[in-house]
Design a protein around this motif. Structure first.
Motif, PDB file in Angstrom:
ATOM      1  N   MET A  70      26.956  33.170  43.169  1.00 23.99           N
ATOM      2  CA  MET A  70      27.662  34.389  42.803  1.00 23.99           C
ATOM      3  C   MET A  70      26.803  35.399  42.068  1.00 23.99           C
ATOM      4  O   MET A  70      27.079  36.595  42.070  1.00 23.99           O
ATOM      5  CB  MET A  70      28.887  34.044  41.960  1.00 23.99           C
ATOM      6  CG  MET A  70      30.111  33.760  42.785  1.00 23.99           C
ATOM      7  SD  MET A  70      30.419  35.060  43.982  1.00 23.99           S
ATOM      8  CE  MET A  70      30.550  36.482  42.914  1.00 23.99           C
ATOM      9  N   ARG A 103      27.177  40.048  44.541  1.00 25.37           N
ATOM     10  CA  ARG A 103      27.566  41.449  44.379  1.00 25.37           C
ATOM     11  C   ARG A 103      26.432  42.383  44.779  1.00 25.37           C
ATOM     12  O   ARG A 103      26.643  43.362  45.504  1.00 25.37           O
ATOM     13  CB  ARG A 103      27.989  41.703  42.934  1.00 25.37           C
ATOM     14  CG  ARG A 103      28.710  43.029  42.747  1.00 25.37           C
ATOM     15  CD  ARG A 103      29.162  43.220  41.312  1.00 25.37           C
ATOM     16  NE  ARG A 103      29.925  44.434  41.142  1.00 25.37           N
ATOM     17  CZ  ARG A 103      30.274  44.930  39.964  1.00 25.37           C
ATOM     18  NH1 ARG A 103      29.961  44.282  38.844  1.00 25.37           N
ATOM     19  NH2 ARG A 103      30.962  46.052  39.883  1.00 25.37           N
ATOM     20  N   GLN A 111      26.057  44.732  37.747  1.00 24.22           N
ATOM     21  CA  GLN A 111      26.507  43.789  36.723  1.00 24.22           C
ATOM     22  C   GLN A 111      26.965  42.459  37.349  1.00 24.22           C
ATOM     23  O   GLN A 111      27.325  42.395  38.520  1.00 24.22           O
ATOM     24  CB  GLN A 111      27.668  44.378  35.932  1.00 24.22           C
ATOM     25  CG  GLN A 111      27.272  45.471  34.967  1.00 24.22           C
ATOM     26  CD  GLN A 111      26.519  44.957  33.744  1.00 24.22           C
ATOM     27  OE1 GLN A 111      26.455  43.762  33.503  1.00 24.22           O
ATOM     28  NE2 GLN A 111      25.949  45.881  32.979  1.00 24.22           N
ATOM     29  N   VAL A 120      29.350  39.079  37.946  1.00 24.48           N
ATOM     30  CA  VAL A 120      30.762  38.901  38.263  1.00 24.48           C
ATOM     31  C   VAL A 120      31.266  37.643  37.564  1.00 24.48           C
ATOM     32  O   VAL A 120      30.612  36.599  37.605  1.00 24.48           O
ATOM     33  CB  VAL A 120      30.966  38.748  39.782  1.00 24.48           C
ATOM     34  CG1 VAL A 120      32.433  38.510  40.109  1.00 24.48           C
ATOM     35  CG2 VAL A 120      30.447  39.976  40.513  1.00 24.48           C
ATOM     36  N   GLN A 121      32.412  37.762  36.904  1.00 26.57           N
ATOM     37  CA  GLN A 121      33.031  36.579  36.301  1.00 26.57           C
ATOM     38  C   GLN A 121      34.047  36.014  37.286  1.00 26.57           C
ATOM     39  O   GLN A 121      34.945  36.723  37.749  1.00 26.57           O
ATOM     40  CB  GLN A 121      33.724  36.938  34.980  1.00 26.57           C
ATOM     41  CG  GLN A 121      34.343  35.719  34.300  1.00 26.57           C
ATOM     42  CD  GLN A 121      35.018  36.050  32.985  1.00 26.57           C
ATOM     43  OE1 GLN A 121      35.270  37.217  32.685  1.00 26.57           O
ATOM     44  NE2 GLN A 121      35.317  35.040  32.196  1.00 26.57           N
ATOM     45  N   THR A 146      36.140  43.310  47.936  1.00 27.01           N
ATOM     46  CA  THR A 146      36.383  43.165  46.498  1.00 27.01           C
ATOM     47  C   THR A 146      35.150  43.538  45.694  1.00 27.01           C
ATOM     48  O   THR A 146      35.250  44.175  44.634  1.00 27.01           O
ATOM     49  CB  THR A 146      36.813  41.728  46.167  1.00 27.01           C
ATOM     50  OG1 THR A 146      37.969  41.398  46.944  1.00 27.01           O
ATOM     51  CG2 THR A 146      37.144  41.588  44.690  1.00 27.01           C
ATOM     52  N   MET A 147      33.963  43.180  46.186  1.00 28.69           N
ATOM     53  CA  MET A 147      32.724  43.492  45.463  1.00 28.69           C
ATOM     54  C   MET A 147      32.471  44.996  45.364  1.00 28.69           C
ATOM     55  O   MET A 147      31.637  45.430  44.575  1.00 28.69           O
ATOM     56  CB  MET A 147      31.532  42.814  46.142  1.00 28.69           C
ATOM     57  CG  MET A 147      31.525  41.312  46.010  1.00 28.69           C
ATOM     58  SD  MET A 147      31.370  40.778  44.291  1.00 28.69           S
ATOM     59  CE  MET A 147      32.140  39.169  44.386  1.00 28.69           C
ATOM     60  N   ARG A 198      34.703  48.141  42.335  1.00 27.80           N
ATOM     61  CA  ARG A 198      34.271  48.623  41.023  1.00 27.80           C
ATOM     62  C   ARG A 198      32.904  49.258  41.190  1.00 27.80           C
ATOM     63  O   ARG A 198      32.143  48.901  42.075  1.00 27.80           O
ATOM     64  CB  ARG A 198      34.149  47.466  40.013  1.00 27.80           C
ATOM     65  CG  ARG A 198      35.443  46.763  39.665  1.00 27.80           C
ATOM     66  CD  ARG A 198      36.287  47.564  38.680  1.00 27.80           C
ATOM     67  NE  ARG A 198      37.452  46.815  38.259  1.00 27.80           N
ATOM     68  CZ  ARG A 198      38.579  46.679  38.958  1.00 27.80           C
ATOM     69  NH1 ARG A 198      38.671  47.255  40.156  1.00 27.80           N
ATOM     70  NH2 ARG A 198      39.591  45.983  38.494  1.00 27.80           N
ATOM     71  N   GLN A 233      31.431  45.850  34.698  1.00 25.45           N
ATOM     72  CA  GLN A 233      31.718  44.418  34.764  1.00 25.45           C
ATOM     73  C   GLN A 233      32.849  44.172  35.761  1.00 25.45           C
ATOM     74  O   GLN A 233      33.716  45.025  35.944  1.00 25.45           O
ATOM     75  CB  GLN A 233      32.139  43.898  33.380  1.00 25.45           C
ATOM     76  CG  GLN A 233      31.046  43.966  32.325  1.00 25.45           C
ATOM     77  CD  GLN A 233      29.993  42.874  32.488  1.00 25.45           C
ATOM     78  OE1 GLN A 233      30.180  41.922  33.225  1.00 25.45           O
ATOM     79  NE2 GLN A 233      28.875  43.018  31.782  1.00 25.45           N
ATOM     80  N   MET A 234      32.844  42.998  36.389  1.00 20.75           N
ATOM     81  CA  MET A 234      33.864  42.699  37.392  1.00 20.75           C
ATOM     82  C   MET A 234      34.376  41.283  37.239  1.00 20.75           C
ATOM     83  O   MET A 234      33.612  40.350  36.997  1.00 20.75           O
ATOM     84  CB  MET A 234      33.304  42.888  38.803  1.00 20.75           C
ATOM     85  CG  MET A 234      34.201  42.331  39.898  1.00 20.75           C
ATOM     86  SD  MET A 234      33.541  42.606  41.552  1.00 20.75           S
ATOM     87  CE  MET A 234      34.184  44.230  41.852  1.00 20.75           C
ATOM     88  N   ASP A 235      35.693  41.125  37.394  1.00 16.00           N
ATOM     89  CA  ASP A 235      36.321  39.805  37.507  1.00 16.00           C
ATOM     90  C   ASP A 235      36.684  39.582  38.967  1.00 16.00           C
ATOM     91  O   ASP A 235      37.232  40.476  39.623  1.00 16.00           O
ATOM     92  CB  ASP A 235      37.596  39.716  36.660  1.00 16.00           C
ATOM     93  CG  ASP A 235      37.303  39.709  35.169  1.00 16.00           C
ATOM     94  OD1 ASP A 235      36.144  39.459  34.793  1.00 16.00           O
ATOM     95  OD2 ASP A 235      38.240  39.978  34.380  1.00 16.00           O
ATOM     96  N   PHE A 236      36.364  38.412  39.473  1.00 12.65           N
ATOM     97  CA  PHE A 236      36.770  38.020  40.822  1.00 12.65           C
ATOM     98  C   PHE A 236      37.695  36.830  40.673  1.00 12.65           C
ATOM     99  O   PHE A 236      37.255  35.721  40.378  1.00 12.65           O
ATOM    100  CB  PHE A 236      35.540  37.656  41.661  1.00 12.65           C
ATOM    101  CG  PHE A 236      35.840  37.357  43.109  1.00 12.65           C
ATOM    102  CD1 PHE A 236      35.635  38.311  44.090  1.00 12.65           C
ATOM    103  CD2 PHE A 236      36.328  36.118  43.499  1.00 12.65           C
ATOM    104  CE1 PHE A 236      35.904  38.043  45.426  1.00 12.65           C
ATOM    105  CE2 PHE A 236      36.600  35.830  44.832  1.00 12.65           C
ATOM    106  CZ  PHE A 236      36.383  36.800  45.800  1.00 12.65           C
TER     107      PHE A 236
END
Length: 581
Positions: free
Chosen positions: A143, A147, A391, A393-394, A429-430, A433, A438-441
């Motif tokens: 991961m 992104r 950034q 991805v969480q 989804t990537m 943002r 910052q991004m949450d998946f």
């Protein structure tokens, strides 16, 4: 139909023609600078359909005030039958209202251009090298790479669509300590494949099971020849074979995301060809590299730190806080030194360079850009060079962090993600943002059937259009442009939004921001869903009116073109448009 005949391009040409006429009349000076003149929707739709800043941009050259110049421009435009009104707003903006025929023509343009609607010649065939992913070949794609891989690939597709020639490049870091550790880890698995109990993997080695097949291949090829042999006999050979196997795995992982590179450049080959030495020699000739000593690291005293003379790049000239070494004390190249040579090599085959990096590399950006600028200018061909930082991805599942992977034992791989939610969900989804945010998946959220899930919302609009076309087809009604003049304000509002796609493509390409296309698609989907929902409150607003087949055919034609724009936008993101959910 030529792409230049789409609406925004056509009106940009009209305004350009008006300005050319004003030059002939000496209202504007000859060859007035028009590069900053724009044609775009006004911020407030109630102000009109299009706005131009032409008078604001050119007033100084015309030696007049913007409103006075705007009056001359308005006079040229008001006689056009496709312009219903031209008004001056504020300090000199010009707002235009367009005749409905413009929007109906745009529907025809979408239908005729099809998959090419939105394509631009803006790039004029300039070659752009986009380097992305470039993960160390020491394990499967995870991961941390995903992104940047998607952003880079979507950017490459966007630039191509906007008229650039694009080279998609992957830099293989197959030199240095990490790939030597890979070779030693592969040697352990080689011994294991020959029946040895290797026990617990030593700290610092790569522990993943993905190395077992490599060990088995090495065992089949060499038998026990290197089990007890000194490292000097097998390290380089095992490194080469392990890197080849890792790159096969990485290519396969990237293919799961629909990502394929044109060029794979090897750091080891770069160094074997003495490219870093060539770069160093040029930099020394231009006083950009000198032999000097680094300052002691913070917290170190003279007793526990020994100064060493190293070749240093004068990065302080370019805003860095200290000059940076291009070689280590053992003579090997630093990452920075090798990167210098690599970018020098890339610049020889491109008009522009773009790198997609993780945000953890932000400290390197200024000095590598400075070095590339110096090298390219010295070669007589200044190369624009941009670095896009992405950034991390969480990963979440229902709001809870996810860490473990079946495949690697330590991290979630791209293969894990694609297997669970699919390529298209991951890619879209990537891009929901900005890369620097910052991004949450969340595995649960990205497959949720709701307006809050952009992937679903856009795909649902496309599927809804196809469902409507199928349903009408069962009634014997097909899309037709024969009665487009019957479309009303609600339909035209939808066309107006779809007509922004070509300029969104150019704006996104110019800014190097592919996420703008994802944002636009979400907004277009929202416009379509809102149009669809009008029929829930007023049956006369429904797309299919069996009692009025002519109007139904016109609305179906409109819906089909909205579907085409959605498909074109999704294609730029590397996402397949679905016909049913």
């Amino acid at each position: 139909m030529d792409q230049s005949h789409t609406l925004y391009a056509a009106f940009a040409a009209k305004i350009d023609a008006a300005l050319a006429a004003l030059e002939k009349e000496a209202v504007l000076p000859p060859h007035a600078t028009r590069g900053s003149v724009s044609v775009e929707p006004p911020r407030d739709p109630s102000h009109g359909d299009l706005a131009t800043n032409a008078a604001m941009v050119l007033a100084k050259e015309a030696k007049t005030n913007p409103r006075a110049l705007a009056e001359h421009i308005v006079a040229k435009l008001t006689g056009d039958p496709l312009v219903t009104s031209a008004e001056i707003a504020g300090p000199g903006f010009i707002n235009l209202r367009l005749a409905p025929a413009n929007w109906l023509s745009e529907l025809h343009a979408i239908a005729e251009l099809g998959a090419d609607y939105g394509r631009s010649t803006m790039g004029a065939g300039r070659t752009v090298n986009v380097e992305y992913v470039s993960a160390n070949p020491t394990g499967p794609m995870h991961m941390g790479h995903c992104r940047g891989a998607v952003v880079g690939d979507a950017l490459a597709a966007l630039l191509e669509f906007a008229g650039h020639r694009v080279v998609r490049e992957y830099y293989v870091n197959d030199a240095g300590a990490q790939v030597q550790t890979l070779a030693r880890s592969a040697h352990l698995r080689y011994r294991e494949a020959l029946g040895e109990d290797i026990g617990e993997i030593p700290a610092g080695y790569y522990p993943g099971d993905y190395l077992k097949p490599i060990g088995e291949r090495l065992a089949q090829e060499f038998g026990p020849a290197y089990v007890a042999a000194p490292e000097s006999e097998w390290l380089d050979m095992f490194r080469q074979r392990a890197v080849v196997a890792m790159m096969e795995m990485i290519r396969a992982d990237l293919a799961l995301l629909g990502i394929h590179h044109d060029v794979f450049s090897s750091e080891a080959e770069l160094q074997a060809a003495k490219k870093p030495e060539q770069a160093e020699a040029w930099l020394r000739q231009h006083d950009l590299v000198f032999d000097g000593q680094l300052e002691a690291p913070k917290g170190k005293t003279v007793e526990d730190w020994e100064p060493v003379e190293l070749p240093l790049f004068r990065s302080t000239r370019f805003g860095d806080d200290q000059d940076r070494p291009i070689r280590k004390s053992d003579g090997n190249w630093t990452y920075f030194g090798a990167d210098l040579a690599y970018h020098m090599q890339k610049a020889q085959g491109a008009d522009e360079l773009i790198d997609i990096w993780g945000a953890d590399h932000s400290g390197t950006v200024k000095r590598i850009k400075a070095a590339v600028a110096a090298l390219s200018e010295g070669e007589g061909k200044p190369i624009p060079f941009d670095v896009k930082l992405v950034q991390m991805v969480q990963l979440l599942r229902g709001g809870e962090p996810v860490k473990m992977s079946k495949r690697s034992g330590t991290f979630i791989t791209i293969a894990d993600m694609v297997e669970e939610v699919g390529k298209d969900v991951v890619r879209f989804t990537m891009l929901t943002r900005k890369p620097e945010a910052q991004m949450d998946f969340d595995f649960a959220k990205v497959v949720e059937a709701s307006k809050d899930n952009p992937v679903f919302y856009v795909q649902y609009a496309h599927a809804r259009i196809h469902s409507t076309l199928r349903k009408a087809g069962a009634e014997g009604i097909v899309p037709s442009a024969d009665a487009l003049a019957r479309l009303g304000e609600d339909e035209l509002a939808l066309v107006k939004f779809a007509a922004q796609f070509p300029r969104e493509v150019e704006a996104a390409a110019k800014a190097r921001e592919p996420h703008r296309i994802a944002f636009y698609l979400y907004d277009l989907a929202a416009e379509f869903h809102a149009f669809w929902n009008l029929g829930n409150d007023d049956p006369a607003k429904r797309i299919i009116l069996t009692q009025d087949r002519e109007l139904t055919a016109a609305r179906l034609f409109l819906a089909a073109q909205i579907g085409q724009v959605i498909r074109n936008g999704l294609a730029l993101l590397g996402v397949q448009a679905v016909e049913e959910l």
